[in-house]
Scaffold this motif. Structure first.
Motif, short mmCIF file in Angstrom:
data_model
loop_
_atom_site.label_atom_id
_atom_site.label_comp_id
_atom_site.label_asym_id
_atom_site.label_seq_id
_atom_site.Cartn_x
_atom_site.Cartn_y
_atom_site.Cartn_z
N ASP A 9 0.85 -1.19 0.00
CA ASP A 9 0.00 0.00 0.00
C ASP A 9 0.88 1.24 0.00
O ASP A 9 1.91 1.26 0.69
CB ASP A 9 -0.90 0.01 1.24
CG ASP A 9 -2.13 0.86 1.07
OD1 ASP A 9 -2.01 2.01 0.60
OD2 ASP A 9 -3.23 0.39 1.42
N ASP A 14 -2.92 3.46 6.15
CA ASP A 14 -3.83 2.37 5.82
C ASP A 14 -3.23 1.01 6.17
O ASP A 14 -3.92 0.12 6.68
CB ASP A 14 -4.22 2.41 4.34
CG ASP A 14 -5.20 3.53 4.01
OD1 ASP A 14 -5.71 4.18 4.95
OD2 ASP A 14 -5.43 3.77 2.82
N ASP A 55 -3.39 -2.90 -1.93
CA ASP A 55 -4.22 -1.84 -2.48
C ASP A 55 -4.26 -2.03 -4.00
O ASP A 55 -3.37 -2.66 -4.59
CB ASP A 55 -3.61 -0.48 -2.12
CG ASP A 55 -4.54 0.69 -2.37
OD1 ASP A 55 -5.70 0.47 -2.77
OD2 ASP A 55 -4.11 1.83 -2.14
N LEU A 82 -7.22 -5.10 -0.95
CA LEU A 82 -7.77 -4.26 0.12
C LEU A 82 -7.71 -2.83 -0.40
O LEU A 82 -6.64 -2.22 -0.45
CB LEU A 82 -6.93 -4.43 1.39
CG LEU A 82 -7.38 -3.66 2.63
CD1 LEU A 82 -8.78 -4.09 3.04
CD2 LEU A 82 -6.40 -3.91 3.77
N LYS A 101 -11.68 -0.85 2.07
CA LYS A 101 -11.04 -0.35 3.29
C LYS A 101 -12.04 0.15 4.33
O LYS A 101 -11.77 0.06 5.52
CB LYS A 101 -10.03 0.75 2.95
CG LYS A 101 -8.81 0.20 2.26
CD LYS A 101 -7.80 1.29 1.94
CE LYS A 101 -6.57 0.70 1.26
NZ LYS A 101 -5.60 1.74 0.91
N LEU A 104 -13.02 -2.57 6.94
CA LEU A 104 -11.85 -3.18 7.57
C LEU A 104 -12.21 -4.06 8.77
O LEU A 104 -11.50 -5.00 9.08
CB LEU A 104 -10.88 -2.08 8.00
CG LEU A 104 -9.42 -2.44 8.12
CD1 LEU A 104 -8.87 -3.08 6.87
CD2 LEU A 104 -8.60 -1.22 8.50
#
Length: 117
Positions: A9, A14, A55, A82, A101, A104
């Motif tokens: 990511d 994050d 990501d 994600l 996200k 989560l």
């Protein structure tokens, strides 16, 4: 067992939120965060993750490309996109799962399902 989780990511925040979510759920993990193709390749060689959380949209590096690298270099690793958003018409590679996200809170359950944690 401690699960090795690789977080791909461009956002350190994050990646840290995902790590905190897993830790808070009592899932024993060793997490490593990478944000480029070179750091991903290095981590696959020396960290050998059980799970990769990636990501989709990163500057200069895509989740799709990360998926291809992981499948080539660590085919046994489970792979989850994600991401903050999905394009409705964009087909994704056949990852083990996709999680937004803002959802989560569902990550620990997904990890338990995929890894038997």
């Amino acid at each position: 067992m401690r699960w090795r989780v690789l977080l791909v990511d461009d956002s350190t925040d994050d990646a840290e939120l995902a790590r905190i979510e897993l830790h808070g759920a009592g899932i024993a993990t060793d997490c490593r965060h990478v944000d480029s193709e070179a750091s991903l390749i290095a981590a696959l060689a020396d960290f050998s993750p059980h799970l990769v959380l990636s990501d989709l949209n990163m500057p200069g590096f895509s989740g799709e490309h990360a998926f291809a690298i992981v499948r080539e270099r660590a085919p046994a690793a489970r792979f989850v996109f994600l991401t903050g958003a999905l394009e409705d018409d964009t087909p994704l590679p056949p990852a083990d799962a996709v999680l937004l996200k803002h959802e989560l809170h569902a990550l620990p359950g997904l990890v338990r399902e995929l890894l038997g944690a």
